[in-house]
Motif scaffolding. Structure first.
Motif, mmCIF file in Angstrom:
data_model
loop_
_atom_site.group_PDB
_atom_site.id
_atom_site.type_symbol
_atom_site.label_atom_id
_atom_site.label_comp_id
_atom_site.label_asym_id
_atom_site.label_seq_id
_atom_site.Cartn_x
_atom_site.Cartn_y
_atom_site.Cartn_z
ATOM 1 N N GLY A 221 -28.927 30.095 -15.270
ATOM 2 C CA GLY A 221 -28.330 31.341 -15.762
ATOM 3 C C GLY A 221 -29.117 31.946 -16.907
ATOM 4 N N GLY B 78 -29.189 31.274 -7.078
ATOM 5 C CA GLY B 78 -28.068 31.170 -6.134
ATOM 6 C C GLY B 78 -27.989 29.797 -5.487
ATOM 7 N N ARG C 298 -26.579 27.377 -7.993
ATOM 8 C CA ARG C 298 -25.137 27.603 -8.108
ATOM 9 C C ARG C 298 -24.399 26.977 -6.927
ATOM 10 N NH1 ARG C 298 -21.131 29.892 -5.746
ATOM 11 N NH2 ARG C 298 -19.455 30.886 -6.901
ATOM 12 N N ASP C 299 -24.865 27.250 -5.706
ATOM 13 C CA ASP C 299 -24.200 26.717 -4.517
ATOM 14 C C ASP C 299 -24.221 25.189 -4.488
ATOM 15 O OD1 ASP C 299 -23.695 29.296 -3.714
ATOM 16 O OD2 ASP C 299 -25.256 29.337 -2.177
ATOM 17 N N PRO D 75 -15.709 27.287 -8.301
ATOM 18 C CA PRO D 75 -16.672 28.400 -8.372
ATOM 19 C C PRO D 75 -16.555 29.195 -9.675
ATOM 20 C CG PRO D 75 -15.707 28.295 -6.191
ATOM 21 C CD PRO D 75 -14.932 27.338 -7.061
ATOM 22 N N ASP D 76 -15.336 29.385 -10.174
ATOM 23 C CA ASP D 76 -15.152 30.104 -11.442
ATOM 24 C C ASP D 76 -15.787 29.332 -12.598
ATOM 25 O OD1 ASP D 76 -13.767 32.138 -10.143
ATOM 26 O OD2 ASP D 76 -11.808 31.221 -10.535
ATOM 27 N N ASP E 137 -19.548 29.736 -12.287
ATOM 28 C CA ASP E 137 -19.956 31.079 -12.700
ATOM 29 C C ASP E 137 -19.872 31.246 -14.210
ATOM 30 O OD1 ASP E 137 -20.478 31.726 -10.072
ATOM 31 O OD2 ASP E 137 -18.557 32.750 -9.763
ATOM 32 N N ALA F 156 -22.898 29.653 -15.633
ATOM 33 C CA ALA F 156 -24.082 30.491 -15.425
ATOM 34 C C ALA F 156 -24.138 31.636 -16.436
ATOM 35 C CB ALA F 156 -24.097 31.050 -14.006
ATOM 36 N N ALA F 157 -22.950 32.080 -16.864
ATOM 37 C CA ALA F 157 -22.884 33.171 -17.841
ATOM 38 C C ALA F 157 -23.060 32.650 -19.262
ATOM 39 C CB ALA F 157 -21.567 33.905 -17.704
#
Length: 91
Positions: free
Chosen positions: A43, A59, A62-63, A81-82, A85, A88-89
């Motif tokens: 990220g 991506g 992440r996956d 997933p949240d 994410d 990543a942020a």
């Protein structure tokens, strides 16, 4: 075998090994690290002007992190997933 099928096969193999390591009696090597740490690192590299190859790698990281966390039962499947994410942020 297509490139996509090959990547899926490698990801599944990685998930199987992670499950074996975390559920078995073998200590998990420190080098394996935390899946969310990998996402945080990816990220930080991903900026608004990132190239397509970097976006694809980010991506994939992440996956893979989502797959690993689900495989080791690291929480509710719907919230994983949240969490990834958010990592990543940078949160």
């Amino acid at each position: 075998m297509t490139a996509t099928a090959s990547r899926r096969g490698r990801r599944r193999a990685l998930v199987r090994v992670a499950v074996t390591l975390t559920r078995g009696g073998t200590p998990v090597p420190a080098e394996l690290g935390d899946a969310l740490d990998a996402v945080r690192s990816a990220g930080r590299l991903f900026t608004g002007d990132a190239t397509l190859p970097l976006a694809m790698v980010t991506g994939q990281v992440r996956d893979t992190a989502v797959d690993l966390l689900r495989a080791v039962d690291a929480g509710d499947d719907e919230t994983i997933p949240d969490r990834v994410d958010a990592a990543a942020a940078g949160h």
